[in-house]
Write an enzyme that holds these catalytic residues in place. Sequence first.
Site, PDB file in Angstrom:
ATOM      1  N   TYR A 165     -12.720  12.158  -0.680  1.00  0.00           N
ATOM      2  CA  TYR A 165     -14.187  12.117  -0.644  1.00  0.00           C
ATOM      3  C   TYR A 165     -14.756  11.492  -1.920  1.00  0.00           C
ATOM      4  O   TYR A 165     -15.643  10.648  -1.873  1.00  0.00           O
ATOM      5  CB  TYR A 165     -14.745  13.530  -0.458  1.00  0.00           C
ATOM      6  CG  TYR A 165     -16.248  13.574  -0.484  1.00  0.00           C
ATOM      7  CD1 TYR A 165     -16.992  12.884   0.478  1.00  0.00           C
ATOM      8  CD2 TYR A 165     -16.932  14.291  -1.459  1.00  0.00           C
ATOM      9  CE1 TYR A 165     -18.375  12.899   0.454  1.00  0.00           C
ATOM     10  CE2 TYR A 165     -18.319  14.314  -1.494  1.00  0.00           C
ATOM     11  CZ  TYR A 165     -19.037  13.619  -0.528  1.00  0.00           C
ATOM     12  OH  TYR A 165     -20.402  13.636  -0.566  1.00  0.00           O
ATOM     13  N   THR A 223     -33.211   8.574  -2.498  1.00  0.00           N
ATOM     14  CA  THR A 223     -32.063   7.727  -2.166  1.00  0.00           C
ATOM     15  C   THR A 223     -32.272   7.086  -0.800  1.00  0.00           C
ATOM     16  O   THR A 223     -32.403   7.780   0.213  1.00  0.00           O
ATOM     17  CB  THR A 223     -30.766   8.548  -2.193  1.00  0.00           C
ATOM     18  OG1 THR A 223     -30.621   9.082  -3.505  1.00  0.00           O
ATOM     19  CG2 THR A 223     -29.558   7.689  -1.858  1.00  0.00           C
ATOM     20  N   SER A 281     -28.364   0.111  -7.085  1.00  0.00           N
ATOM     21  CA  SER A 281     -27.152   0.890  -6.793  1.00  0.00           C
ATOM     22  C   SER A 281     -26.669   0.529  -5.403  1.00  0.00           C
ATOM     23  O   SER A 281     -27.472   0.246  -4.513  1.00  0.00           O
ATOM     24  CB  SER A 281     -27.506   2.389  -6.828  1.00  0.00           C
ATOM     25  OG  SER A 281     -26.477   3.176  -6.244  1.00  0.00           O
ATOM     26  N   HIS A 285     -24.479   2.826  -4.166  1.00  0.00           N
ATOM     27  CA  HIS A 285     -23.913   4.154  -3.893  1.00  0.00           C
ATOM     28  C   HIS A 285     -22.414   4.176  -4.231  1.00  0.00           C
ATOM     29  O   HIS A 285     -21.623   4.832  -3.572  1.00  0.00           O
ATOM     30  CB  HIS A 285     -24.129   4.517  -2.418  1.00  0.00           C
ATOM     31  CG  HIS A 285     -24.366   5.982  -2.160  1.00  0.00           C
ATOM     32  ND1 HIS A 285     -25.608   6.533  -2.038  1.00  0.00           N
ATOM     33  CD2 HIS A 285     -23.503   7.022  -1.995  1.00  0.00           C
ATOM     34  CE1 HIS A 285     -25.499   7.845  -1.797  1.00  0.00           C
ATOM     35  NE2 HIS A 285     -24.236   8.166  -1.781  1.00  0.00           N
ATOM     36  N   ARG A 344     -19.936   3.140  -1.352  1.00  0.00           N
ATOM     37  CA  ARG A 344     -19.612   4.136  -0.328  1.00  0.00           C
ATOM     38  C   ARG A 344     -20.366   3.915   0.970  1.00  0.00           C
ATOM     39  O   ARG A 344     -20.154   4.627   1.945  1.00  0.00           O
ATOM     40  CB  ARG A 344     -19.942   5.533  -0.848  1.00  0.00           C
ATOM     41  CG  ARG A 344     -19.177   5.898  -2.096  1.00  0.00           C
ATOM     42  CD  ARG A 344     -19.789   7.076  -2.815  1.00  0.00           C
ATOM     43  NE  ARG A 344     -19.664   8.342  -2.126  1.00  0.00           N
ATOM     44  CZ  ARG A 344     -18.569   9.080  -2.116  1.00  0.00           C
ATOM     45  NH1 ARG A 344     -17.481   8.663  -2.729  1.00  0.00           N
ATOM     46  NH2 ARG A 344     -18.539  10.222  -1.477  1.00  0.00           N
ATOM     47  N   SER A 403     -23.307   2.275 -10.290  1.00  0.00           N
ATOM     48  CA  SER A 403     -22.224   1.768  -9.437  1.00  0.00           C
ATOM     49  C   SER A 403     -21.264   0.915 -10.248  1.00  0.00           C
ATOM     50  O   SER A 403     -21.453  -0.288 -10.407  1.00  0.00           O
ATOM     51  CB  SER A 403     -22.737   0.977  -8.228  1.00  0.00           C
ATOM     52  OG  SER A 403     -23.509   1.833  -7.382  1.00  0.00           O
ATOM     53  N   GLY A 404     -20.273   1.557 -10.780  1.00  0.00           N
ATOM     54  CA  GLY A 404     -19.211   0.853 -11.481  1.00  0.00           C
ATOM     55  C   GLY A 404     -19.154   1.098 -12.972  1.00  0.00           C
ATOM     56  O   GLY A 404     -18.259   0.573 -13.642  1.00  0.00           O
TER      57      GLY A 404
HETATM   58  C1  FNR Z   1     -22.398  10.165  -4.562  1.00  0.00           C
HETATM   59  N1  FNR Z   1     -23.657   9.568  -4.661  1.00  0.00           N
HETATM   60  C2  FNR Z   1     -24.781  10.276  -4.250  1.00  0.00           C
HETATM   61  N2  FNR Z   1     -26.022   9.736  -4.403  1.00  0.00           N
HETATM   62  C3  FNR Z   1     -27.125  10.414  -4.068  1.00  0.00           C
HETATM   63  O1  FNR Z   1     -28.228   9.916  -4.212  1.00  0.00           O
HETATM   64  N3  FNR Z   1     -27.014  11.695  -3.561  1.00  0.00           N
HETATM   65  C4  FNR Z   1     -25.815  12.307  -3.375  1.00  0.00           C
HETATM   66  O2  FNR Z   1     -25.742  13.445  -2.939  1.00  0.00           O
HETATM   67  C5  FNR Z   1     -24.644  11.561  -3.712  1.00  0.00           C
HETATM   68  N4  FNR Z   1     -23.400  12.098  -3.507  1.00  0.00           N
HETATM   69  C6  FNR Z   1     -22.280  11.440  -3.973  1.00  0.00           C
HETATM   70  C7  FNR Z   1     -21.022  12.037  -3.867  1.00  0.00           C
HETATM   71  C8  FNR Z   1     -19.909  11.407  -4.400  1.00  0.00           C
HETATM   72  C9  FNR Z   1     -18.577  12.095  -4.324  1.00  0.00           C
HETATM   73  C10 FNR Z   1     -20.033  10.154  -5.031  1.00  0.00           C
HETATM   74  C11 FNR Z   1     -18.857   9.463  -5.642  1.00  0.00           C
HETATM   75  C12 FNR Z   1     -21.254   9.541  -5.102  1.00  0.00           C
HETATM   76  C13 FNR Z   1     -23.818   8.248  -5.317  1.00  0.00           C
HETATM   77  C14 FNR Z   1     -23.984   8.394  -6.820  1.00  0.00           C
HETATM   78  O3  FNR Z   1     -25.223   8.961  -7.144  1.00  0.00           O
HETATM   79  C15 FNR Z   1     -23.873   7.036  -7.546  1.00  0.00           C
HETATM   80  O4  FNR Z   1     -24.756   6.121  -6.952  1.00  0.00           O
HETATM   81  C16 FNR Z   1     -22.456   6.459  -7.497  1.00  0.00           C
HETATM   82  O5  FNR Z   1     -21.520   7.486  -7.733  1.00  0.00           O
HETATM   83  C17 FNR Z   1     -22.275   5.355  -8.513  1.00  0.00           C
HETATM   84  O6  FNR Z   1     -21.035   4.746  -8.350  1.00  0.00           O
HETATM   85  P1  FNR Z   1     -19.754   5.046  -9.296  1.00  0.00           P
HETATM   86  O7  FNR Z   1     -20.164   4.739 -10.688  1.00  0.00           O
HETATM   87  O8  FNR Z   1     -19.409   6.484  -9.078  1.00  0.00           O
HETATM   88  O9  FNR Z   1     -18.698   4.153  -8.776  1.00  0.00           O
END
Ligand code: FNR
Length: 413
Positions: A37, A169, A306, A308, A311, A340-341
């Site tokens: 996940y 979001t 972003s 996400h 994902r 993101s990254g």
């Molecule tokens: C997320 N992200 C996310 N974003 C959001 O607005 N609400 C959420 O509940 C979640 N949940 C979530 C769970 C997991 C396991 C991940 C990895 C990511 C996205 C998060 O806020 C963010 O945009 C990304 O994690 C950025 O990418 P990197 O830096 O993790 O690769």
Amino acid sequence: AGIFTAGFAGRRPPVPVAAERLELAGLAAMRPRARAYVGGGAGMERTMAANRAAFDRVHILPRMLRNAARRDLSVELFGRRHALPFLLAPIGVLDMAHRGADLAAARAAAAEGAGFVASSQSCFPMEAIAQAAAAGPRWFQLYWSSRDALTESFLRRAEAAGYEAVVVTLDTTQLGWRPQDLDGAYLPFLRGRGIANYLSDTVFRDLPFEDANPGERAPIGPGAVASVAEMLRAWPGGPLRGLLSLPEAVRAVRRFIALYSRPDLSWEDLPFLRRCTRLPILLKGVLHPEDAARAAAVGMDGLIVSNHGGRQVDGAVGALDALPGVVAAVGNRMPVLFDSGIRGGADIVKALALGARAVLLGRPYVYGLALDGEAGVRAVIRHLAAELDLTLGLAGCPSIAALGPDTLWREPF
Ligand code: FNR
């Protein structure tokens, strides 16, 4: 300096400094379903790769003899000074990395001077998280519900709890195609966990729901029931402990699934949000310059560029590649943030030099949680801040404000 001297003392820190090792160790410390996940992305994970590749194409061009002996890492956002130019990104279902993770991460952020963005899908109610993060900047991330009453209630609660901004979001009106999760067949398991905020409203305040959409019946697997039951048992002194029976919990999960998202959202809906809250509103997930310009035109307060973390849309543009276009479209009408990254301090320098006012840190802090709980998150934040500070110094930049396009060198295409 502490990081280097700890090495001399022969102690091996539980949280690796190198980004790749942090990821490997963090993933290894999680159970398989959590690993998939957190670590996984959409489709063939091409956007996850694109996020990193975008950073690799941008280079820092250091300047000499500029006296950057003292560095100021602080930035101002919505009238508040943040000691560090990064916040912990909203991450749902965080408990699967570490029990009590939402609170641990919120405390760690506050202690180290990073802002904290609480997810709608946290495992603790937003009020408890706001308290844990009270010493620092705290924002609330909203998944816009299909029911206006729930969206309104979340925003009222967020204001009352002391959150200072709302992050809406937009890129997750539906969950992306995530093969690792699908192969692990555990989405039902997840759904049961991230519903703490929803439980308070849909069960205890009994907001209108069933009559609004008769016949809406999401399938609930045994995994979801088990995970809700576990969450309720585990809730340390939380308000729901012992209050929900299992059938009620199942009802709550079913409600959550029907309520949490609003796939038919459009620009026309934004004024409703504005009427619901006096807090600054940031839109998260904007990549196209035209969307950015429109957000500015309708009076939004900020954007977060972003995808996400790769994902949602496999094949979507690397987030850093999209940043300059958004910044140009918005001008100085509102702050543009980025995620993101981001994996290291030098990445932060690049994003800020391309016009981001601040960045959000995602997966790396989850790995910190998995490895060493609150202390692990603090270590990850400290490593990032230290590398950022050092990079600024070595690049001849005494402050975040000194960063700009001329800090960078780009490969010609
Ligand atoms: C997320 N992200 C996310 N974003 C959001 O607005 N609400 C959420 O509940 C979640 N949940 C979530 C769970 C997991 C396991 C991940 C990895 C990511 C996205 C998060 O806020 C963010 O945009 C990304 O994690 C950025 O990418 P990197 O830096 O993790 O690769």
